[in-house]
Design a protein around this motif. Structure first.
Motif, PDB file in Angstrom:
ATOM      1  N   HIS A 173      -7.826 -72.727  75.048  1.00 52.41           N
ATOM      2  CA  HIS A 173      -6.618 -73.324  74.557  1.00 52.41           C
ATOM      3  C   HIS A 173      -6.688 -74.844  74.605  1.00 52.41           C
ATOM      4  CE1 HIS A 173      -4.432 -69.302  75.621  1.00 52.41           C
ATOM      5  NE2 HIS A 173      -5.032 -69.353  74.476  1.00 52.41           N
ATOM      6  N   LEU A 174      -7.121 -75.412  75.767  1.00 52.44           N
ATOM      7  CA  LEU A 174      -6.711 -76.755  75.852  1.00 52.44           C
ATOM      8  C   LEU A 174      -7.692 -77.605  74.883  1.00 52.44           C
ATOM      9  CD1 LEU A 174      -7.370 -76.995  79.820  1.00 52.44           C
ATOM     10  CD2 LEU A 174      -5.183 -77.582  78.255  1.00 52.44           C
ATOM     11  N   VAL A 175      -9.064 -76.953  74.613  1.00 52.48           N
ATOM     12  CA  VAL A 175     -10.166 -77.507  73.529  1.00 52.48           C
ATOM     13  C   VAL A 175      -9.422 -77.358  72.223  1.00 52.48           C
ATOM     14  CG1 VAL A 175     -12.145 -76.937  72.652  1.00 52.48           C
ATOM     15  CG2 VAL A 175     -12.045 -76.901  75.061  1.00 52.48           C
ATOM     16  N   GLY A 176      -8.905 -76.071  71.845  1.00 55.26           N
ATOM     17  CA  GLY A 176      -8.176 -76.204  70.669  1.00 55.26           C
ATOM     18  C   GLY A 176      -7.131 -77.074  70.228  1.00 55.26           C
ATOM     19  N   GLU A 177      -6.231 -77.035  71.372  1.00 57.47           N
ATOM     20  CA  GLU A 177      -5.110 -78.194  71.234  1.00 57.47           C
ATOM     21  C   GLU A 177      -5.940 -79.745  71.005  1.00 57.47           C
ATOM     22  OE1 GLU A 177      -2.739 -77.533  74.753  1.00 57.47           O
ATOM     23  OE2 GLU A 177      -2.068 -75.497  74.106  1.00 57.47           O
ATOM     24  N   HIS A 178      -6.499 -80.047  71.810  1.00 59.87           N
ATOM     25  CA  HIS A 178      -7.164 -81.423  71.689  1.00 59.87           C
ATOM     26  C   HIS A 178      -7.856 -81.467  70.121  1.00 59.87           C
ATOM     27  CE1 HIS A 178      -8.180 -85.165  73.485  1.00 59.87           C
ATOM     28  NE2 HIS A 178      -9.479 -84.979  72.935  1.00 59.87           N
TER      29      HIS A 178
END
Length: 114
Positions: free
Chosen positions: A24-29
């Motif tokens: 989720h963090l990777v995708g948001e970034h």
């Protein structure tokens, strides 16, 4: 006869900090970086050599890409893996430092108490 398992105390769930999933963090970034550049999914997907559908799933945190795919997508955004990971770390630090938002007792809280 079935054994009754009590639900956890809602106050305990609120007190326990739950870390977000890495995907989720990777995708948001990645999505934020793409938007900042004013690019479409198709622009980045073509340069990275992945399908638009797959890149969309990565950005939405539905897929956890391999290191090779992640490197290709980050490269297509003119960034490095170091920039990605340090950016995510900064986001996490900012989130951890921010005060927790006040939570209201919604209908679900009353259902659990009943």
């Amino acid at each position: 006869m079935a054994e009754l398992i009590p639900l956890p105390d809602p106050a305990l769930r609120r007190a326990r900090r739950i870390d977000p999933l890495w995907r989720h963090l990777v995708g948001e970034h990645l999505r934020r970086r793409r938007h900042e550049r004013g690019e479409t999914l198709a622009d980045v997907a073509e340069r990275a050599g992945v399908s638009v559908q797959y890149l969309s799933e990565i950005e939405r945190g539905l897929k956890e890409p391999s290191s090779e795919i992640l490197s290709a997508v980050v490269g297509a955004l003119d960034a490095s893996l170091l920039e990605l990971t340090s950016g995510i770390a900064e986001d996490l630090r900012a989130t951890a430092a921010a005060p927790a938002p006040a939570r209201s007792a919604g209908p679900a809280a009353y259902a659990l108490a009943a």
